[in-house]
Design a protein around this motif. Structure first.
Motif, mmCIF file in Angstrom:
data_model
loop_
_atom_site.group_PDB
_atom_site.id
_atom_site.type_symbol
_atom_site.label_atom_id
_atom_site.label_comp_id
_atom_site.label_asym_id
_atom_site.label_seq_id
_atom_site.Cartn_x
_atom_site.Cartn_y
_atom_site.Cartn_z
ATOM 1 N N GLU A 117 0.991 -0.937 0.480
ATOM 2 C CA GLU A 117 0.309 -0.509 -0.095
ATOM 3 C C GLU A 117 0.943 1.287 -0.141
ATOM 4 O O GLU A 117 0.623 2.407 -0.770
ATOM 5 N N PHE A 118 1.994 0.953 0.356
ATOM 6 C CA PHE A 118 3.404 2.649 0.824
ATOM 7 C C PHE A 118 3.217 2.693 -0.199
ATOM 8 O O PHE A 118 2.660 4.091 -1.062
ATOM 9 N N LEU A 119 4.191 1.536 -1.409
ATOM 10 C CA LEU A 119 4.521 1.498 -2.792
ATOM 11 C C LEU A 119 3.550 2.610 -4.102
ATOM 12 O O LEU A 119 3.576 3.412 -4.825
ATOM 13 N N LEU A 120 2.494 1.365 -3.589
ATOM 14 C CA LEU A 120 1.156 2.234 -4.600
ATOM 15 C C LEU A 120 0.651 3.723 -4.523
ATOM 16 O O LEU A 120 0.374 4.447 -4.788
ATOM 17 N N ASN A 121 0.864 3.786 -3.073
ATOM 18 C CA ASN A 121 0.468 5.183 -2.978
ATOM 19 C C ASN A 121 1.448 6.035 -3.157
ATOM 20 O O ASN A 121 1.415 7.461 -3.728
ATOM 21 N N VAL A 137 3.805 5.762 -5.766
ATOM 22 C CA VAL A 137 3.105 5.857 -6.854
ATOM 23 C C VAL A 137 2.186 7.168 -7.636
ATOM 24 O O VAL A 137 2.062 7.348 -8.281
ATOM 25 N N ALA A 138 1.283 6.427 -6.898
ATOM 26 C CA ALA A 138 0.037 7.405 -6.962
ATOM 27 C C ALA A 138 0.231 9.428 -7.157
ATOM 28 O O ALA A 138 -0.100 9.763 -7.739
ATOM 29 N N GLY A 181 5.121 10.153 -13.165
ATOM 30 C CA GLY A 181 5.938 11.501 -12.462
ATOM 31 C C GLY A 181 6.282 11.403 -11.588
ATOM 32 O O GLY A 181 7.225 12.509 -11.040
ATOM 33 N N VAL A 182 6.835 9.830 -11.657
ATOM 34 C CA VAL A 182 7.834 10.066 -9.941
ATOM 35 C C VAL A 182 9.261 10.281 -10.792
ATOM 36 O O VAL A 182 10.282 10.570 -10.082
ATOM 37 N N ILE A 183 9.260 9.675 -11.875
ATOM 38 C CA ILE A 183 10.823 10.471 -12.770
ATOM 39 C C ILE A 183 10.916 11.868 -12.615
ATOM 40 O O ILE A 183 11.966 12.544 -12.552
#
Length: 465
Positions: free
Chosen positions: A53-57, A59-60, A67-69
């Motif tokens: 859930e941390f990783l998915l949030n 990225v979101a 967007g991360v890049i």
């Protein structure tokens, strides 16, 4: 499925005590084995879920992988995530992030009142898709944190958010039951809604509670699933004395932060119904939340709470497991005079447990069942008609069950072409369908997304077609 967000491992003594009243001794060993396996997996699954859930949030909130890049290049990357913030989402919301009502909130409530009174021109079957949209969406967002829910209720739906309640389970010694309450207006409301939370995906203890086949008899109410009773507010495991097991009066001394779901929500409803003399009560929930949505008015009836029950308009559940035996079903039918409808999507596993397989297990369903097939065509089942594969484990249905999961995956890829961008599924949803669906297809069909799609796209009749 629901509301039992447990944080402490289940002990073997707890399991043994729970199994003492189990119907069908042949299933004791199997149930205990499953529960022990789930208990052993508690911490690995908990931390795996937290990471996912941390990783998915992460990225979101940063606008996707691109967007991360881009955020890294601009030194503007958001790293700190608050799980209690309105923009933090569980996997349920990451699979389906829709919050808007397709139909206006006012019109949906108006149609719901017409369904209660049955004075409108539309037939009950025709009204189901529009009146159920509010309840299915409330059941979906009940999985999220308090800030997320309040934001959707107040700012997206323009309803009045009353409160979010995280309630104490004395047997688990943790706030394990969650629900929220809203009204359609702040003054002179037509509707007061209670939405119970369903089972958390990464809580093995939630699943352990759900697969537990033990039950407890509460006087004339019949035999009821013990885990659901404990989530709602059972005080003593005493099958001989219903007044002691689930007393009418709330516990005398309530420690701050340890309110009990049944008593707290009953108090809130009493106050709201006095404040809004025209309002009718609607209770909803998905999965275990649906089980509590049924059990709550049953206990109100057990305690003779006529002021609340007399204004109960509807109980709508989605993917609800069986709650009790035939005696419980009869008690609910006789004592709760409200529109109780449970919706089942395709081969969803959860409405098919605990088993209705006498003499081994005798759990039963009540209410009116609306069954949706893979093309969102609904049938109102009647005359004792069952959903296909009612206990899920019949090997004759294995090919159909797995074929259904594959069909749902393929349909999810293409549905938006015909129905619009609202039904375009993202990467998280597709991964969920592919990974979970092909491993345990009955769980993939349990997603609130499919229930929302069925309500919004489906048509209802006494026969499919």
């Amino acid at each position: 499925m629901s509301l039992l967000l447990l944080r402490m491992p289940v002990t073997s003594s707890y399991l043994h005590r729970d199994l003492d009243n189990m119907p069908g001794d042949l299933l004791v060993a199997l149930t205990q084995l499953i529960q022990k396996a789930l208990a052993a997996a508690y911490y690995p699954v908990k931390w795996f879920g937290a990471i996912v859930e941390f990783l998915l949030n992460f990225v979101a909130v940063n606008g996707g992988l691109l967007g991360v890049i881009w955020s890294i290049m601009r030194c503007n990357l958001v790293i700190r995530l608050n799980r209690d913030a309105p923009n933090f989402r569980t996997v349920m919301a990451l699979v389906d992030d829709r919050t808007e009502l397709k139909r206006s909130p006012g019109a949906a409530v108006s149609d719901m009142r017409r369904l209660w009174t049955k004075n409108g021109k539309c037939t009950e079957a025709a009204l189901l898709p529009v009146t159920f949209e509010v309840t299915v969406m409330a059941a979906k967002i009940a999985y999220e944190n308090a800030a997320y829910i309040e934001n959707v209720v107040a700012n997206v739906w323009k309803f009045n958010f009353v409160g979010y309640y995280s309630c104490w389970n004395k047997f688990l010694k943790v706030n394990a039951t969650q629900a929220f309450v809203m009204t359609d207006r702040g003054k002179d409301a037509d509707m007061v809604m209670v939405a119970f939370r369903g089972t958390q995906m990464f809580s093995t203890q939630d699943w352990s509670t759900d697969v537990n086949l033990s039950w407890l008899r509460l006087g004339g109410m019949g035999n009821v699933h013990a885990g659901f009773l404990k989530a709602l507010g059972l005080q003593e495991e005493d099958g001989e004395d219903a007044a002691r097991a689930f007393p009418r009066d709330a516990p005398a001394a309530v420690t701050p932060g340890k309110v009990v779901a049944y008593y707290e929500l009953r108090k809130v409803l009493r106050e709201l119904l006095q404040e809004h003399p025209r309002a009718r009560v609607v209770i909803t929930g998905h999965s275990l939340g649906g089980a509590l949505a049924v059990l709550f008015p049953a206990v109100l009836a057990l305690h003779g709470e006529r002021d609340i029950l007399g204004r109960l308009g509807a109980v709508h559940t989605y993917g609800q497991p069986r709650v009790g035996d035939d005696a419980f079903v009869g008690f609910f039918r006789a004592k709760v005079a409200a529109d109780y409808t449970r919706v089942v999507y395709r081969y969803d596993m959860v409405p098919r447990v605990p088993f209705d397989a006498p003499p081994v297990a005798r759990f039963s369903h009540g209410g009116t069942c609306v069954y949706y097939d893979g093309w969102n065509v609904g049938r109102v089942l009647g005359g004792g008609e069952e959903v296909p594969n009612p206990n899920y484990v019949n090997p004759r249905h294995a090919l159909s069950v797995y074929g259904g999961a594959m069909g749902d995956l393929l349909k999810a890829m293409l549905l938006w072409v015909k129905t619009g961008g609202e039904y375009r599924e993202g990467a998280v949803s597709m991964l969920y369908r592919a990974a979970v669906g092909m491993l345990v297809p009955g769980i993939a069909s349990h997603s609130p997304r499919d229930y929302v799609n069925a309500i919004r796209l489906g048509r209802i009749g006494t026969a499919a077609g």
